[in-house]
Motif scaffolding. Sequence first.
Motif, mmCIF file in Angstrom:
data_model
loop_
_atom_site.group_PDB
_atom_site.id
_atom_site.type_symbol
_atom_site.label_atom_id
_atom_site.label_comp_id
_atom_site.label_asym_id
_atom_site.label_seq_id
_atom_site.Cartn_x
_atom_site.Cartn_y
_atom_site.Cartn_z
ATOM 1 N N GLY A 1 55.588 -12.215 39.665
ATOM 2 C CA GLY A 1 57.062 -13.065 40.187
ATOM 3 C C GLY A 1 57.763 -14.364 39.952
ATOM 4 O O GLY A 1 57.845 -14.471 38.742
ATOM 5 N N MET B 1 66.627 -18.256 45.556
ATOM 6 C CA MET B 1 66.018 -17.187 45.849
ATOM 7 C C MET B 1 66.195 -15.927 45.203
ATOM 8 O O MET B 1 68.174 -15.763 44.969
ATOM 9 C CB MET B 1 66.371 -16.920 46.753
ATOM 10 C CG MET B 1 65.622 -17.761 48.153
ATOM 11 S SD MET B 1 63.666 -16.836 48.348
ATOM 12 C CE MET B 1 64.141 -15.780 49.873
ATOM 13 N N ASN C 1 62.460 -9.904 45.971
ATOM 14 C CA ASN C 1 61.139 -10.921 45.749
ATOM 15 C C ASN C 1 60.325 -10.242 45.048
ATOM 16 O O ASN C 1 58.673 -10.482 45.445
ATOM 17 C CB ASN C 1 60.961 -12.204 47.121
ATOM 18 C CG ASN C 1 61.309 -13.264 47.538
ATOM 19 O OD1 ASN C 1 62.039 -13.814 46.839
ATOM 20 N ND2 ASN C 1 62.080 -12.999 48.951
ATOM 21 N N CYS D 1 58.697 -7.343 46.726
ATOM 22 C CA CYS D 1 57.656 -7.339 46.974
ATOM 23 C C CYS D 1 56.728 -6.094 47.280
ATOM 24 O O CYS D 1 56.341 -5.430 46.703
ATOM 25 C CB CYS D 1 58.050 -7.772 49.036
ATOM 26 S SG CYS D 1 59.637 -8.359 49.049
ATOM 27 N N TYR E 1 65.008 -11.122 53.293
ATOM 28 C CA TYR E 1 65.630 -11.625 52.515
ATOM 29 C C TYR E 1 66.825 -11.382 52.079
ATOM 30 O O TYR E 1 67.240 -12.566 50.890
ATOM 31 C CB TYR E 1 64.688 -11.542 51.100
ATOM 32 C CG TYR E 1 63.350 -12.076 51.361
ATOM 33 C CD1 TYR E 1 62.410 -13.019 52.244
ATOM 34 C CD2 TYR E 1 61.555 -11.291 51.601
ATOM 35 C CE1 TYR E 1 61.548 -13.193 52.841
ATOM 36 C CE2 TYR E 1 60.367 -10.968 51.951
ATOM 37 C CZ TYR E 1 60.814 -12.338 53.225
ATOM 38 O OH TYR E 1 59.432 -12.038 53.917
ATOM 39 N N LYS F 1 53.809 -20.746 49.698
ATOM 40 C CA LYS F 1 54.318 -18.801 49.994
ATOM 41 C C LYS F 1 55.833 -19.164 50.199
ATOM 42 O O LYS F 1 56.675 -17.806 50.647
ATOM 43 C CB LYS F 1 53.300 -18.006 50.355
ATOM 44 C CG LYS F 1 52.047 -18.147 49.558
ATOM 45 C CD LYS F 1 51.236 -17.160 49.966
ATOM 46 C CE LYS F 1 49.696 -16.944 48.934
ATOM 47 N NZ LYS F 1 49.511 -15.611 49.489
ATOM 48 N N PRO G 1 55.752 -11.087 50.039
ATOM 49 C CA PRO G 1 57.128 -10.980 48.795
ATOM 50 C C PRO G 1 56.423 -12.323 47.405
ATOM 51 O O PRO G 1 55.223 -12.921 47.778
ATOM 52 C CB PRO G 1 58.437 -12.848 49.861
ATOM 53 C CG PRO G 1 57.985 -13.178 50.491
ATOM 54 C CD PRO G 1 56.271 -12.263 51.248
ATOM 55 N N VAL H 1 56.818 -14.348 45.305
ATOM 56 C CA VAL H 1 56.948 -15.548 44.931
ATOM 57 C C VAL H 1 57.246 -17.020 45.770
ATOM 58 O O VAL H 1 55.934 -16.895 46.260
ATOM 59 C CB VAL H 1 59.246 -15.588 45.123
ATOM 60 C CG1 VAL H 1 58.848 -15.577 47.499
ATOM 61 C CG2 VAL H 1 59.824 -16.594 45.302
#
Length: 222
Positions: A32, A83, A86, A88, A130, A195, A208, A210
């Motif tokens: 991530g 961003m 992500n 996920c 996202y 998060k 996600p 990230v």
Amino acid sequence: MVRKIDKQELKAGIERKVAQTYEPVKPAVQLGFIHHNVDCIGCRACEIACKDKNGLPPGPRFRRVMYVEGGSYPEVYAYKVNMSCNHCAEPACLPTCPTGAIWKRADNGVVDIDSTLCIGCRKCEAACPYGAPQWDPQELVVKKCNMCIDELEAGRKPYCVMACMMRVLDIGPIEQIWSGKLKTTAMGPHDQPVKQVKNMANPELTKPSVAFVPHSKGRVDG
């Protein structure tokens, strides 16, 4: 006569359908991103490196630097949120793709795409909370960040990470990032990664991969 919907029955039906049609891959390691919202200077070198790496025309951006400003003089503030996809744990884009162009890698959890299989229906684009899948208006297909998978397989980091002059963007096993155990310049010794930051969709939707070192004004619990 309109039948009253039993919400519990409806919820159970949706869960049953999801379970029957899609079970997310559980990778050996989930990679991530980590981004330091405060120390990022917004130079957008990461964006440019990404567009160069992927040969993107004007328009689509796999990585996006967002400027957040607020307050009133003399108490003003500004910070950046960075961003991309992500990657996920439960990607919303994947099950919507009718051609199987999107898949999740079992070794590192990267959500990859083969855009040559894309038929341009853009269902993945609509499903992602996202904004990760990006429409290429020239080739009429959807493309997205795959964490520079060829660079990872060569033992290097993604172009966006390597281009960050402030070293505030990095990757690593997401569990180590969330626990603050990853050795990275994107986190200070006393930083606590989170998060979610303000104006970001609920991470419970797709889990996600990230994390952020948030600005005090960007904290969802602040």
